[in-house]
Design a protein around this motif. Structure first.
Motif, short mmCIF file in Angstrom:
data_model
loop_
_atom_site.label_atom_id
_atom_site.label_comp_id
_atom_site.label_asym_id
_atom_site.label_seq_id
_atom_site.Cartn_x
_atom_site.Cartn_y
_atom_site.Cartn_z
N ARG A 3 0.83 -1.20 0.00
CA ARG A 3 0.00 0.00 0.00
C ARG A 3 0.87 1.25 0.00
O ARG A 3 0.52 2.26 -0.63
CB ARG A 3 -0.94 -0.03 1.21
N LEU A 4 1.98 1.21 0.70
CA LEU A 4 2.90 2.34 0.70
C LEU A 4 3.47 2.55 -0.70
O LEU A 4 3.52 3.68 -1.20
CB LEU A 4 4.02 2.11 1.70
N ASP A 6 2.13 1.66 -3.57
CA ASP A 6 1.08 2.14 -4.47
C ASP A 6 0.78 3.61 -4.23
O ASP A 6 0.53 4.37 -5.17
CB ASP A 6 -0.19 1.31 -4.28
N SER A 7 0.82 4.03 -2.96
CA SER A 7 0.55 5.44 -2.65
C SER A 7 1.65 6.35 -3.19
O SER A 7 1.38 7.42 -3.72
CB SER A 7 0.42 5.62 -1.13
N TYR A 216 -2.46 5.61 4.13
CA TYR A 216 -2.33 6.75 3.22
C TYR A 216 -1.63 7.90 3.91
O TYR A 216 -0.77 8.55 3.33
CB TYR A 216 -3.72 7.20 2.75
N GLU A 217 -1.98 8.16 5.18
CA GLU A 217 -1.35 9.26 5.89
C GLU A 217 0.14 9.00 6.10
O GLU A 217 0.96 9.89 5.99
CB GLU A 217 -2.05 9.49 7.23
N ALA A 219 1.96 7.19 4.17
CA ALA A 219 2.57 7.36 2.85
C ALA A 219 2.77 8.84 2.53
O ALA A 219 3.77 9.23 1.93
CB ALA A 219 1.70 6.70 1.78
N GLU A 220 1.80 9.66 2.93
CA GLU A 220 1.93 11.09 2.70
C GLU A 220 3.13 11.66 3.44
O GLU A 220 3.90 12.45 2.90
CB GLU A 220 0.65 11.81 3.17
#
Length: 235
Positions: A3-4, A6-7, A216-217, A219-220
């Motif tokens: 997921r990281l 992909d983000s 997501y956060e 990753a941001e």
């Protein structure tokens, strides 16, 4: 990790990301069998998992190539191995087909359970051997018929892995134990950015709490860090 990746690869970041798992660096099946046969009394080296069951020279070569891949020609490639745990009745084996990555790479994520582990001193090992394992009891190893010398052996094998850890710019530990940290705290935790020079230390240990936010956060935050520092080899 997926997921990281992909983000980071998706807009607005659009970074080129490669992922290498320590599990894909296990010795091939015949190497694991030979290791077990050479150490018949050490159950920690029977099967995959512990330090000592990985192909350290292969991992070192791949990490060195990844570290300098952007200095190579555009048609240069680094083949990342793949280990299939379902083969040989669950004992696993390396498969012939790996995945190739090419320049330009912005981020390399190396993930694994024992990533960043360093060998401890004999005195520290003795202390830990005598202490209770949290939630498991004082006789955790003994109950499974592991001896102290078995742990000493694995501990000594960690010396070979230090060359891997030396390649990393950043170390991120995802752990629910540190739920009190927020993403704002993480930006300053452990001196992530040396404010005087506006650069990170050579090896930064960042503990990312799973409770700190969604993937997501995280990753941001990670995308912000990569953009701020220009580092790309990370774990």
């Amino acid at each position: 990790t997926t997921r990281l990746r992909d983000s980071l690869a998706a807009p607005p970041h659009a970074l080129s990301v490669a992922v290498l798992s320590i599990d894909d660096l296990y010795l091939p099946h015949d190497g694991l069998v030979a290791l077990a046969q050479a150490n018949p009394d050490n159950g920690l080296l029977h099967g995959r998992g512990q330090p000592g069951t990985h192909d350290v020279p292969l991992g070192s070569a791949i990490l060195r190539k990844l570290k300098h891949i952007n200095d190579a020609s555009p048609d240069e490639e680094v083949v990342l191995p793949r280990f299939d745990k379902s083969l040989h009745g669950g004992e696993g084996d390396r498969v012939p087909e790996g995945s190739a990555v090419h320049p330009h790479l912005d981020v390399v994520i190396f993930e694994g359970w024992c990533t960043g582990f360093y060998p401890v001193s004999v005195e520290e090992l003795d202390r830990r051997w005598a202490a209770p394992v949290p939630d498991l009891g004082v006789d955790f190893f003994q109950a499974r018929r592991f001896r102290k010398e078995d742990v000493v052996d694995v501990n000594s094998r960690l010396k070979e892995y230090v060359e891997w850890w030396d390649q990393f710019d950043t170390f991120i530990q995802v752990s629910s134990k540190f739920a009190e940290y927020t993403l704002v705290d993480l930006a300053e935790y452990g001196g992530v950015i040396d404010q005087a020079r506006n650069v990170p230390p050579v090896f930064t240990h960042i503990q990312v709490a799973s409770a700190a936010g969604t993937p997501y956060e995280v990753a941001e935050w990670w995308a912000w860090y990569v953009g701020r520092t220009g580092h790309f080899v990370s774990t």
